[in-house]
Design a protein around this motif. Structure first.
Motif, PDB file in Angstrom:
ATOM      1  N   SER A 171      -6.241  36.999  -1.016  1.00 59.96           N
ATOM      2  CA  SER A 171      -5.396  38.186  -0.920  1.00 59.96           C
ATOM      3  C   SER A 171      -4.813  38.264   0.480  1.00 59.96           C
ATOM      4  CB  SER A 171      -6.204  39.457  -1.217  1.00 59.96           C
ATOM      5  OG  SER A 171      -5.396  40.615  -1.093  1.00 59.96           O
ATOM      6  N   GLY A 172      -3.517  38.588   0.566  1.00 65.03           N
ATOM      7  CA  GLY A 172      -2.902  38.755   1.871  1.00 65.03           C
ATOM      8  C   GLY A 172      -1.511  38.172   1.928  1.00 65.03           C
ATOM      9  N   ASP A 173      -1.028  37.993   3.164  1.00 67.96           N
ATOM     10  CA  ASP A 173       0.350  37.549   3.359  1.00 67.96           C
ATOM     11  C   ASP A 173       0.472  36.058   3.670  1.00 67.96           C
ATOM     12  OD1 ASP A 173      -0.660  37.434   5.928  1.00 67.96           O
ATOM     13  OD2 ASP A 173       0.808  38.811   6.809  1.00 67.96           O
ATOM     14  N   ASP A 174      -0.591  35.291   3.434  1.00 66.31           N
ATOM     15  CA  ASP A 174      -0.526  33.852   3.657  1.00 66.31           C
ATOM     16  C   ASP A 174       0.241  33.182   2.512  1.00 66.31           C
ATOM     17  OD1 ASP A 174      -2.960  34.818   2.308  1.00 66.31           O
ATOM     18  OD2 ASP A 174      -3.353  32.694   1.947  1.00 66.31           O
ATOM     19  N   ALA A 175       0.634  31.940   2.723  1.00 68.99           N
ATOM     20  CA  ALA A 175       1.463  31.231   1.742  1.00 68.99           C
ATOM     21  C   ALA A 175       0.698  30.969   0.454  1.00 68.99           C
ATOM     22  CB  ALA A 175       1.944  29.907   2.340  1.00 68.99           C
ATOM     23  N   PRO A 176       1.177  31.471  -0.683  1.00 69.83           N
ATOM     24  CA  PRO A 176       0.416  31.322  -1.934  1.00 69.83           C
ATOM     25  C   PRO A 176       0.266  29.873  -2.391  1.00 69.83           C
ATOM     26  CG  PRO A 176       2.564  32.344  -2.326  1.00 69.83           C
ATOM     27  CD  PRO A 176       2.371  32.313  -0.855  1.00 69.83           C
ATOM     28  N   GLU A 177       1.266  29.025  -2.096  1.00 69.87           N
ATOM     29  CA  GLU A 177       1.141  27.639  -2.534  1.00 69.87           C
ATOM     30  C   GLU A 177       0.079  26.893  -1.736  1.00 69.87           C
ATOM     31  OE1 GLU A 177       4.308  27.988   0.598  1.00 69.87           O
ATOM     32  OE2 GLU A 177       3.808  29.052  -1.276  1.00 69.87           O
ATOM     33  N   LYS A 178      -0.090  27.245  -0.453  1.00 66.90           N
ATOM     34  CA  LYS A 178      -1.093  26.542   0.360  1.00 66.90           C
ATOM     35  C   LYS A 178      -2.505  26.890  -0.109  1.00 66.90           C
ATOM     36  CE  LYS A 178      -2.439  25.086   4.894  1.00 66.90           C
ATOM     37  NZ  LYS A 178      -2.067  24.851   6.295  1.00 66.90           N
ATOM     38  N   ARG A 179      -2.691  28.083  -0.635  1.00 68.28           N
ATOM     39  CA  ARG A 179      -4.003  28.460  -1.169  1.00 68.28           C
ATOM     40  C   ARG A 179      -4.463  27.438  -2.213  1.00 68.28           C
ATOM     41  NH1 ARG A 179      -2.741  34.879  -2.513  1.00 68.28           N
ATOM     42  NH2 ARG A 179      -2.551  35.599  -0.333  1.00 68.28           N
ATOM     43  N   LEU A 180      -3.562  27.112  -3.113  1.00 66.59           N
ATOM     44  CA  LEU A 180      -3.918  26.196  -4.191  1.00 66.59           C
ATOM     45  C   LEU A 180      -4.131  24.774  -3.670  1.00 66.59           C
ATOM     46  CD1 LEU A 180      -1.488  27.480  -6.974  1.00 66.59           C
ATOM     47  CD2 LEU A 180      -3.816  28.222  -6.447  1.00 66.59           C
ATOM     48  N   ASP A 181      -3.331  24.385  -2.671  1.00 66.04           N
ATOM     49  CA  ASP A 181      -3.519  23.060  -2.075  1.00 66.04           C
ATOM     50  C   ASP A 181      -4.913  22.941  -1.456  1.00 66.04           C
ATOM     51  OD1 ASP A 181      -0.941  22.332  -2.766  1.00 66.04           O
ATOM     52  OD2 ASP A 181      -0.090  22.833  -0.806  1.00 66.04           O
ATOM     53  N   ILE A 182      -5.329  23.985  -0.725  1.00 65.78           N
ATOM     54  CA  ILE A 182      -6.647  23.984  -0.069  1.00 65.78           C
ATOM     55  C   ILE A 182      -7.755  23.856  -1.111  1.00 65.78           C
ATOM     56  CG2 ILE A 182      -8.283  25.423   1.214  1.00 65.78           C
ATOM     57  CD1 ILE A 182      -5.829  26.569   2.727  1.00 65.78           C
ATOM     58  N   LEU A 183      -7.646  24.625  -2.172  1.00 72.22           N
ATOM     59  CA  LEU A 183      -8.685  24.600  -3.202  1.00 72.22           C
ATOM     60  C   LEU A 183      -8.731  23.266  -3.923  1.00 72.22           C
ATOM     61  CD1 LEU A 183      -8.270  28.177  -4.723  1.00 72.22           C
ATOM     62  CD2 LEU A 183     -10.100  27.374  -3.230  1.00 72.22           C
ATOM     63  N   ASP A 184      -7.565  22.750  -4.258  1.00 68.65           N
ATOM     64  CA  ASP A 184      -7.555  21.493  -5.008  1.00 68.65           C
ATOM     65  C   ASP A 184      -8.141  20.345  -4.185  1.00 68.65           C
ATOM     66  OD1 ASP A 184      -6.881  19.811  -7.262  1.00 68.65           O
ATOM     67  OD2 ASP A 184      -5.315  18.968  -5.970  1.00 68.65           O
ATOM     68  N   ALA A 185      -7.938  20.382  -2.877  1.00 67.46           N
ATOM     69  CA  ALA A 185      -8.499  19.318  -2.039  1.00 67.46           C
ATOM     70  C   ALA A 185     -10.018  19.260  -2.173  1.00 67.46           C
ATOM     71  CB  ALA A 185      -8.107  19.553  -0.583  1.00 67.46           C
ATOM     72  N   TYR A 186     -10.639  20.389  -2.408  1.00 65.71           N
ATOM     73  CA  TYR A 186     -12.094  20.424  -2.624  1.00 65.71           C
ATOM     74  C   TYR A 186     -12.459  20.240  -4.095  1.00 65.71           C
ATOM     75  CZ  TYR A 186     -13.600  21.559   2.102  1.00 65.71           C
ATOM     76  OH  TYR A 186     -13.906  21.483   3.437  1.00 65.71           O
ATOM     77  N   PHE A 187     -11.797  20.987  -4.959  1.00 64.05           N
ATOM     78  CA  PHE A 187     -12.191  20.967  -6.371  1.00 64.05           C
ATOM     79  C   PHE A 187     -11.938  19.611  -7.024  1.00 64.05           C
ATOM     80  CE2 PHE A 187     -11.449  25.840  -6.923  1.00 64.05           C
ATOM     81  CZ  PHE A 187     -12.534  26.078  -6.092  1.00 64.05           C
ATOM     82  N   ASP A 188     -10.943  18.899  -6.545  1.00 67.05           N
ATOM     83  CA  ASP A 188     -10.605  17.624  -7.157  1.00 67.05           C
ATOM     84  C   ASP A 188     -11.719  16.589  -7.017  1.00 67.05           C
ATOM     85  OD1 ASP A 188      -8.563  15.957  -8.486  1.00 67.05           O
ATOM     86  OD2 ASP A 188      -8.638  14.795  -6.628  1.00 67.05           O
ATOM     87  N   GLN A 189     -12.685  16.870  -6.137  1.00 70.86           N
ATOM     88  CA  GLN A 189     -13.801  15.940  -5.947  1.00 70.86           C
ATOM     89  C   GLN A 189     -14.888  16.117  -7.009  1.00 70.86           C
ATOM     90  OE1 GLN A 189     -14.917  15.588  -1.609  1.00 70.86           O
ATOM     91  NE2 GLN A 189     -13.378  17.218  -1.395  1.00 70.86           N
ATOM     92  N   PHE A 190     -14.661  17.035  -7.947  1.00 63.58           N
ATOM     93  CA  PHE A 190     -15.643  17.341  -8.989  1.00 63.58           C
ATOM     94  C   PHE A 190     -15.025  17.128 -10.366  1.00 63.58           C
ATOM     95  CE2 PHE A 190     -16.890  19.719  -5.283  1.00 63.58           C
ATOM     96  CZ  PHE A 190     -18.276  19.708  -5.286  1.00 63.58           C
ATOM     97  N   ASP A 191     -15.883  16.896 -11.330  1.00 64.57           N
ATOM     98  CA  ASP A 191     -15.481  16.885 -12.738  1.00 64.57           C
ATOM     99  C   ASP A 191     -16.034  18.138 -13.403  1.00 64.57           C
ATOM    100  OD1 ASP A 191     -14.154  14.358 -12.728  1.00 64.57           O
ATOM    101  OD2 ASP A 191     -16.144  13.400 -12.666  1.00 64.57           O
ATOM    102  N   ARG A 192     -15.372  18.532 -14.456  1.00 63.57           N
ATOM    103  CA  ARG A 192     -15.814  19.735 -15.173  1.00 63.57           C
ATOM    104  C   ARG A 192     -17.198  19.525 -15.779  1.00 63.57           C
ATOM    105  NH1 ARG A 192     -12.503  23.859 -18.430  1.00 63.57           N
ATOM    106  NH2 ARG A 192     -10.749  22.684 -17.575  1.00 63.57           N
ATOM    107  N   ILE A 193     -18.058  20.527 -15.660  1.00 62.61           N
ATOM    108  CA  ILE A 193     -19.367  20.496 -16.301  1.00 62.61           C
ATOM    109  C   ILE A 193     -19.574  21.814 -17.043  1.00 62.61           C
ATOM    110  CG2 ILE A 193     -20.366  18.982 -14.539  1.00 62.61           C
ATOM    111  CD1 ILE A 193     -21.814  21.457 -13.404  1.00 62.61           C
ATOM    112  N   ALA A 194     -20.515  21.831 -17.934  1.00 58.68           N
ATOM    113  CA  ALA A 194     -20.890  23.063 -18.623  1.00 58.68           C
ATOM    114  C   ALA A 194     -22.003  23.742 -17.820  1.00 58.68           C
ATOM    115  CB  ALA A 194     -21.376  22.762 -20.034  1.00 58.68           C
ATOM    116  N   VAL A 195     -21.769  24.964 -17.424  1.00 60.79           N
ATOM    117  CA  VAL A 195     -22.754  25.713 -16.636  1.00 60.79           C
ATOM    118  C   VAL A 195     -23.212  26.915 -17.459  1.00 60.79           C
ATOM    119  CG1 VAL A 195     -23.218  26.949 -14.499  1.00 60.79           C
ATOM    120  CG2 VAL A 195     -21.617  25.028 -14.497  1.00 60.79           C
ATOM    121  N   ASP A 196     -24.484  26.940 -17.779  1.00 59.23           N
ATOM    122  CA  ASP A 196     -25.040  28.068 -18.525  1.00 59.23           C
ATOM    123  C   ASP A 196     -25.528  29.119 -17.518  1.00 59.23           C
ATOM    124  OD1 ASP A 196     -26.151  29.866 -20.227  1.00 59.23           O
ATOM    125  OD2 ASP A 196     -27.822  28.587 -20.865  1.00 59.23           O
TER     126      ASP A 196
END
Length: 968
Positions: A222-247
């Protein structure tokens, strides 16, 4: 906005929070992201995981601590502390809840914000979490030598010992656990100290592997930072994982068909003549709320029932004479199935059934009669005002949005639904004066058999019994160890201490991202302030954007009062707003405040003035209202200042009992503040006044006052009347207004009429006779932890420091004291404080298993400071202090801060000088502070608040060092 790694699920404007809300799902992992795009410069990021514990071993809580102790990218012992030291954060912490763990950060500086986000993402997804970290933050056996006693150590272990030393916390835990016996909510997510040592490192590691995964994550920006960079930052981390089922689903608690009861005890004292050691709470489990309308309705019903002193359920309990203070009184919405509860503390345990009956009977009456139109109008106005003002105080707005959305989102609901309110508010307003709330009382409470009545009473032997049980348990463990195993524990203890004392490699520390000094503003931030006069009163005005709201502070100089009158001030202030007037009782007055304003409140402010060392002591009545209600608010203020019904003996007695109960409830959660106040009470006049109004001395005063109310009410009332006659004087008055410029002329005219109603007269400053204190004190409470303090007035010792001291102490707090008191000592916290204006300095610890060891750590601080500081650490500490100085404030807080600086002598010139000194901090300032803490080591005053056994042992070892006093 599209992004190759994310699927856009929702995209809609939410006018109520002036935000564009975009909900995304990470394609590869399924992580869900709420991106709120708005013009708030106080940017917020938070990542939350569902973390349902299976038992009370504290696993989620210990992991919350541990992931912030080093990660793959930042392999240092305490990256969290490095950020505390050298970031301009406006929020930096982590929180464990019964069903989730949240990691939020905030900053106004974009570069700093991205730094915080990166460190936190690496921390939660790629932590080191070694066995050493687990033992340090969770628990471990400590054995200093083969013939030494075996003990437990661990930060969370001792933190939770503190929590379980608070009767209020014990009551809440007992009630919640009983209400949800078949779900995760029936476990202590913080951890029970008796159970924490059952947790193994293997379980700890597995918990992280199971739940700390993007597939189980909810992320908010939330805030006035660039919305596209938010997703870039997250993908750089999340892309190192594969989807799993979490109970991680929080299963619903099956409903009961009959109420239940549970009872327990807490470590406390008993007055054999007048039993007031009991507590009782009646609690209900509610169904999952169906959208924003129902949560808003729940909140409004809570307010109507018990949200203020005049609310009928709270009023009935207070007036019953059965107890000293109300427990709870509302619906908590942070659980999937909300919990509602209300009760009384300070009761005779034999009266528990009477309290339960009173609660249920009052609810039955309200289900028949409902609430008056005045009560409902007040509740609607207060809720609507707060929703539209959106003033979250010191909490960044984005964090408020994050946790508001998280409620339904965590359990598969709509995260956006809770962020809008117009439609829900209109619907609740339309229903409010009909049968709605009467039906809700029946549905939620009277016809709801899923109810637990929870009782507690003091057991004076429990503290000693639990301490002995721990000793016996450890002795049994030790007895089961052969010589080889004992030597292994000794070696393990030595190894852990060596690791804790080891210094991080400079090249690893350099990996922690930071700002540079060039990123810092050299000049202070000023607040527009015009000063004039209205009649004899000083008038300050601040032209700030306030969306049509006028914020008003009316202040009176407390130095006109006599010494003996000072302890009355907290109750006197409450009496103004909670006793009624000659024209209306306090219920009607409270409803009138609710109907016409955004709130009227009272408080006191104390400081030592910068330029002359005199005491600034003020009483404030503060309020907020929209323009067409400003005159109504001033009429309310006139009525309470001049016509409060100070003769209302029964109401005054209730408030005195509440104050006493409130102080006792703060002993454990706020013990370090109580110690700090007590230390400084012997050092400066302003601090002595604080002790009279909020410290242990105030508690002693309250105990005597309660008896005098019954035996000699006339003399008590005479003091209250005398305070009013002395205090409310136009010549010793300030008025502080914060509002848009187009509201000023009308407001000044109305303020002129308001001031004209107040008496004038000669203003004379009183001479206060300060009481004396023992050189060193041991204040006994029934607790398993201690709060250890030592301090002195540096000016009185002939030591003059500059504002650079704040940089030195930031370094000391985040290095030496963090390591010695928290990491090695096992306390939840250790710190130092210094006030440049007064010269008061103090060392403090929080939820501390030690006493003399902590004092030894304080006395070793000079040596640590003389070891010097590297340029990188110095820069970080300067950045952190500047971040504190530049913390954001909403308009009302800005106006108040500007006024208070004038009253305490902190001019803009002084502020700029201090900022310059901070920015110019050098090694010489570390040497100056080393000399200062050396003087504190030699001549400082010691105050300890803690358990009797620890204080007695310290006195035995140090020849009666502490003068002992039992607080409760």
């Amino acid at each position: 906005m599209s992004h190759p790694a994310f699927e856009l699920v929702r995209d809609e404007a939410i006018a109520e929070i002036n935000s564009q809300a975009r909900l995304y799902r990470h394609k590869k992992t399924g992580a869900e992201v709420l991106s709120l795009i708005n013009d708030d410069e106080n940017k917020v990021f938070g990542i939350t995981f569902k973390t349902p514990p299976e038992d009370a071993n504290g696993i989620a809580h210990i992991l919350e601590h541990s992931v912030l102790c080093g990660s793959r990218k930042y392999p240092v012992k305490k990256p969290f502390v490095e950020l505390l030291k050298g970031s301009m954060h406006t929020f930096l912490n982590a929180m464990t809840y019964p069903d989730k763990t949240a990691y939020p950060v905030a900053s106004q500086n974009l570069k700093d914000f991205y730094n915080l986000v990166d460190v936190y993402l690496d921390a939660v997804l790629f932590p080191i979490i070694s066995e050493d970290t687990f033992e340090q933050e969770g628990w471990h056996y400590e054995l200093d030598s083969a013939d030494a006693p075996l003990v437990y150590k661990g930060v969370v272990f001792n933190e939770m010992k503190g929590v379980y030393s608070s009767p209020d916390s014990v009551m809440h835990t007992q009630s919640q656990n009983a209400l949800y016996p078949d779900t995760t909510y029936g476990k202590s997510s913080g951890g029970d100290p008796k159970v924490i040592p059952d947790l193994t490192y293997a379980q700890f590691k597995r918990f992280h592997e199971t739940y700390y995964h993007p597939s189980n994550a909810r992320v908010v920006f939330s805030g006035d930072d660039a919305p596209e960079k938010r997703l870039d930052i997250l993908d750089a981390y999340f892309d190192q994982f594969d989807r799993i089922a979490v109970d991680a689903e929080v299963k619903l608690q099956p409903r009961w068909n009959a109420p239940r009861a549970v009872s327990g005890t807490y470590a406390g004292t008993i007055d054999s003549e007048k039993r007031r050691d009991g507590m009782v709470s009646v609690n209900w489990m509610l169904d999952e709320p169906d959208g924003r309308e129902e949560t808003l309705s729940h909140g409004m019903l809570s307010y109507l029932l018990a949200g203020n002193s005049a609310a009928p359920l709270r009023k009935k309990l207070n007036e019953s004479g059965l107890g000293e203070g109300v427990l709870g009184g509302g619906i908590s919405t942070y659980l999937r199935q909300p919990m509602a509860g209300v009760g009384l503390k300070g009761i005779d345990p034999s009266n528990a059934e009477k309290v339960e009956a009173l609660i249920l009977d009052t609810l039955r009456d309200l289900a028949e009669t409902g609430f008056s139109d005045e009560q409902i109008d007040a509740a609607i106005n207060m809720f609507e005002f707060n929703l539209r003002e959106n003033n979250t105080g010191s909490t960044p707005r984005g964090m408020s949005y994050m946790f508001t959305a998280m409620g339904p989102w965590l359990h598969g609901g709509d995260p956006l639904a809770q962020l809008s309110f117009e439609e829900a508010l209109a619907s609740v307003k339309a229903k409010a004066k009909g049968e709605h709330f009467k039906n809700e009382i029946r549905r939620l409470f009277l016809d709801n058999p899923h109810r637990v009545t929870s009782t507690l009473e003091a057991d004076p032997e429990q503290g000693a019994r639990e301490a002995q049980a721990e000793v016996d348990k450890l002795a049994a463990v030790r007895a089961g160890l052969d010589n080889e195993a004992i030597q292994s524990v000794v070696a393990r203890t030595e190894r852990l201490k060596a690791l804790q004392e080891a210094v991080d490699k400079p090249e690893d520390l350099a990996k922690i991202p930071t700002l540079s000094r060039d990123d810092l503003e050299r000049d202070i931030r000023t607040i527009p302030t015009d000063e004039s006069a209205i009649d004899a009163a000083r008038f300050f005005y601040h032209d700030l954007a306030t969306i049509g709201i006028l914020y008003l502070d009316v202040g009176f100089d407390v130095t006109v009062l006599d010494s003996e009158q000072l302890p009355y001030m907290p109750l006197f202030g409450r009496a103004l707003l909670q006793t009624g007037t000659s024209k209306e009782d306090f219920v009607s007055l409270t409803q009138r405040i609710g109907r016409t304003t955004g709130g009227v409140a009272q408080h006191r402010a104390l400081a030592t003035r910068s330029e002359d060392g005199q005491t600034a002591a003020w009483f404030f009545l503060s309020g907020k209202a929209v323009a067409d209600k400003f005159g109504d608010m001033l009429d309310i203020m006139s009525d309470v200042l001049l016509d409060a019904r100070l003769s209302n003996k029964e109401r005054f007695r209730q408030m005195a009992l509440e104050e006493k109960a409130g102080f006792e409830a703060r002993l454990v959660p706020g013990g370090n503040g109580i110690v700090d106040t007590r230390i400084k009470a012997a050092l400066t006049e302003a601090s002595w006044v604080a002790e009279q109004m909020s410290g242990v001395s105030y508690h002693e005063f309250l105990k005597g006052l309660i008896e005098r109310i019954d035996s000699d009410w006339a003399s008590v009332e005479a003091v209250l009347v005398s305070i009013r006659e002395k205090l409310f004087n136009r010549g010793a008055m300030v008025i502080n207004l914060t509002a848009d410029a187009d509201l000023l002329d009308r407001a000044k005219s109305e303020l002129g009429q308001f001031v004209g109603k107040l008496p004038g007269g000669k203003f004379e400053r009183a001479t206060w006779r300060q009481s004396s204190f023992a050189a060193h004190e041991g204040l006994i409470i029934p607790a398993q932890v201690n709060y250890v303090g030592k301090g002195a007035n540096l000016k009185a010792l002939g030591i003059q420091l500059t504002a650079s001291a704040s940089v030195v102490l930031r370094h000391l707090n985040t290095t030496y004291l963090w390591d010695k008191v928290r990491v090695q000592g096992g306390a939840y916290g250790g710190s130092s404080r210094f006030d440049l204006s007064s010269g008061n300095f103090s060392f403090l610890s929080y939820r501390d298993p030690n006493l003399l060891k902590t004092l030894e750590a304080y006395d070793g601080a000079a040596k640590a400071l003389r070891a010097g500081i590297g340029e990188q650490d110095l820069t970080r500490s300067i950045i952190g202090v500047i971040g504190d100085l530049d913390r954001p404030e909403f308009a009302d807080a800005k106006g108040y801060s500007a006024m208070w600086r004038i009253l305490n002598g902190t001019t803009d010139a002084v502020r700029q000088q201090r900022r310059d000194e901070v920015l110019a901090t050098s090694a010489a300032d570390f040497e100056a502070m080393a000399a200062a803490v050396e003087a504190v080591a030699e001549k400082g005053r010691i105050v300890v608040l803690g358990g009797e056994a620890a204080i007695t042992a310290a006195n035995a070892e140090r020849d009666g060092l502490l003068k002992v006093q039992k607080v409760v």
